[in-house]
Design an enzyme around this catalytic site. Structure first.
Site, PDB file in Angstrom:
ATOM      1  N   ASN A   9       0.580  -1.244   0.270  1.00 18.58           N
ATOM      2  CA  ASN A   9      -0.149   0.253  -0.020  1.00 18.58           C
ATOM      3  C   ASN A   9       1.032   1.340  -0.395  1.00 18.58           C
ATOM      4  OD1 ASN A   9      -1.618   1.852   0.735  1.00 18.58           O
ATOM      5  ND2 ASN A   9      -2.467   1.894   2.558  1.00 18.58           N
ATOM      6  N   TRP A  10       0.525   1.606  -1.028  1.00 21.06           N
ATOM      7  CA  TRP A  10       2.314   3.055  -1.456  1.00 21.06           C
ATOM      8  C   TRP A  10       1.570   4.099  -0.816  1.00 21.06           C
ATOM      9  CZ3 TRP A  10       3.219   2.871  -7.417  1.00 21.06           C
ATOM     10  CH2 TRP A  10       4.309   1.679  -7.940  1.00 21.06           C
ATOM     11  N   LYS A  11      -0.061   4.077  -0.170  1.00 14.76           N
ATOM     12  CA  LYS A  11      -0.582   5.203   0.282  1.00 14.76           C
ATOM     13  C   LYS A  11      -0.503   6.313  -0.583  1.00 14.76           C
ATOM     14  CE  LYS A  11      -0.061   3.392   5.103  1.00 14.76           C
ATOM     15  NZ  LYS A  11      -0.002   3.522   6.293  1.00 14.76           N
ATOM     16  N   HIS A  95      -9.468   1.593   4.832  1.00  9.50           N
ATOM     17  CA  HIS A  95      -8.291   1.841   5.282  1.00  9.50           C
ATOM     18  C   HIS A  95      -8.197   2.288   6.447  1.00  9.50           C
ATOM     19  CE1 HIS A  95      -4.595   3.294   6.348  1.00  9.50           C
ATOM     20  NE2 HIS A  95      -4.083   1.669   6.431  1.00  9.50           N
ATOM     21  N   GLU A  97      -7.262   5.255   7.576  1.00 12.45           N
ATOM     22  CA  GLU A  97      -6.275   6.431   7.594  1.00 12.45           C
ATOM     23  C   GLU A  97      -8.056   7.193   6.704  1.00 12.45           C
ATOM     24  OE1 GLU A  97      -3.055   5.860   5.094  1.00 12.45           O
ATOM     25  OE2 GLU A  97      -1.962   5.738   7.383  1.00 12.45           O
ATOM     26  N   GLU A 167      -5.330  -4.503  10.340  1.00 16.18           N
ATOM     27  CA  GLU A 167      -4.746  -3.743  10.481  1.00 16.18           C
ATOM     28  C   GLU A 167      -4.926  -2.781  11.913  1.00 16.18           C
ATOM     29  OE1 GLU A 167      -2.943  -2.437   6.622  1.00 16.18           O
ATOM     30  OE2 GLU A 167      -4.171  -0.930   7.576  1.00 16.18           O
ATOM     31  N   GLY A 173       2.566   2.435  10.698  1.00 14.07           N
ATOM     32  CA  GLY A 173       3.681   3.656  10.619  1.00 14.07           C
ATOM     33  C   GLY A 173       4.621   3.613  11.941  1.00 14.07           C
ATOM     34  N   SER A 212       3.358  -2.397   9.995  1.00 17.39           N
ATOM     35  CA  SER A 212       5.088  -2.523  10.453  1.00 17.39           C
ATOM     36  C   SER A 212       5.722  -3.470  10.924  1.00 17.39           C
ATOM     37  CB  SER A 212       5.284  -1.786  12.308  1.00 17.39           C
ATOM     38  OG  SER A 212       4.989  -1.017  12.317  1.00 17.39           O
ATOM     39  N   GLY A 233       2.830  -0.719   4.146  1.00 16.44           N
ATOM     40  CA  GLY A 233       2.794  -0.185   4.011  1.00 16.44           C
ATOM     41  C   GLY A 233       4.760   0.761   3.684  1.00 16.44           C
ATOM     42  N   GLY A 234       4.759   1.290   4.796  1.00 13.49           N
ATOM     43  CA  GLY A 234       6.184   1.863   4.977  1.00 13.49           C
ATOM     44  C   GLY A 234       7.497   0.661   3.616  1.00 13.49           C
TER      45      GLY A 234
HETATM   46  P1  13P Z   1       3.270   0.871   7.404  1.00 14.42           P
HETATM   47  O1  13P Z   1       3.613  -1.051   7.119  1.00 14.42           O
HETATM   48  O2  13P Z   1       3.459   1.662   7.456  1.00 14.42           O
HETATM   49  O3  13P Z   1       2.550   0.326   9.013  1.00 14.42           O
HETATM   50  O4  13P Z   1       1.352   0.578   7.199  1.00 14.42           O
HETATM   51  C1  13P Z   1       0.649   0.053   7.568  1.00 14.42           C
HETATM   52  C2  13P Z   1      -0.558   0.397   5.958  1.00 14.42           C
HETATM   53  O5  13P Z   1      -1.460   1.376   7.510  1.00 14.42           O
HETATM   54  C3  13P Z   1      -1.284  -0.692   5.523  1.00 14.42           C
HETATM   55  O6  13P Z   1      -2.056  -0.502   4.909  1.00 14.42           O
END
Ligand code: 13P
Length: 253
Positions: A9-11, A95, A97, A167, A173, A212, A233-234
């Site tokens: 998930n590149w966000k 998600h 967010e 999640e 994050g 994470s 994510g990251g």
């Molecule tokens: P991180 O891997 O950066 O914690 O993000 C997880 C996430 O929200 C994937 O959708």
């Protein structure tokens, strides 16, 4: 379905040059991985670029959100129909967010989920509790509410064509991962909840863990019996990390 899936998930990250470099590094390393699937969910403006780079590779692609309505007078929105037009296989729905920053309710998330299914996209439904909710001991109640909204709208049978991602909001994050035991307990709860409606669908349902995940903790997480891969994510913005995480999802030879 079952088997393992690792989805990036590149966000809201990337640009034309960095996307190209990232995918060109990933394609030759990830395409030969057998027994596990992989995908990247990218910002809308880059779908055309990503489709062009990934078509014919072993990596699928998708979006991070969609509109709860089909094409029409919804300024700024992107429909399921449009995502299908760009060859998307997956779309992230609900998600945390989207829920917390953009105020998406369980009801809106449920409508988005049904829009994805309508055009044959696989929704990746995100569920998870905040730190306050975990500390208050209501993790299962929160996840049950988030799941039930979708099952109420689309029916349990719809989960045959969907993926769920657990999640925990406190792990996103933050560098703070749920332990394999903590994650497994919630994954098992999700599977039991779905099994109460349909055992066969629960048995085949892919439930990903997100929060994470790194190359250094993926193998342990993915080794838990109800963890069927990850939503990353990251670490999905770093080719070496993402490749290593995808390798952790390969079944032992
Ligand atoms: P991180 O891997 O950066 O914690 O993000 C997880 C996430 O929200 C994937 O959708």
């Amino acid at each position: 379905m079952r088997g393992k899936l690792v989805t990036g998930n590149w966000k809201m990250n990337g640009n034309l040059a960095s996307n190209q470099a990232l995918l060109q590094a990933m394609i030759p390393a990830i395409s030969p991985i057998s027994g596990a699937k992989s995908a990247v969910c990218v910002p809308f403006p880059y779908l055309a670029q990503v489709e062009q780079l990934l078509r014919g590779s072993g990596i699928a692609w998708g979006a991070q959100d969609l509109c709860q309505f089909d094409n029409g007078p919804y300024t700024g929105a992107v429909s399921a129909t449009m995502l299908a037009d760009f060859g998307c296989r997956y779309v992230i729905v609900g998600h945390s967010e989207r829920r917390s920053v953009f105020g998406e309710s369980d009801g809106v998330v449920a409508l988005k989920f049904s829009q994805a299914l309508r055009v044959g996209l696989i929704p990746i439904l995100c569920v998870g509790e905040t730190l306050d909710e975990r500390e208050a001991g209501v993790t299962e109640a929160v996840i049950a509410r988030q799941l039930d909204a979708v099952i109420g709208q689309s029916g349990v049978a719809a989960l045959a064509d969907a993926v769920i991602a657990y999640e925990p909001v406190w792990a996103i994050g933050t560098g703070k991962t749920a332990t394999p035991g903590e994650a497994q307990a919630v994954h098992a709860f999700i599977r039991r909840r779905v099994a109460a409606g349909d055992e066969a669908i629960a048995a085949g349902l892919q439930i990903l863990y997100g929060g994470s995940v790194r190359a250094g903790n993926a193998a342990q997480l993915f080794g838990a019996p109800d963890i069927d891969g990850g939503l990353i994510g990251g670490a999905s913005l770093n080719a070496d990390e993402f490749i290593a995480i995808c390798r952790c999802a390969q079944p032992a030879a």
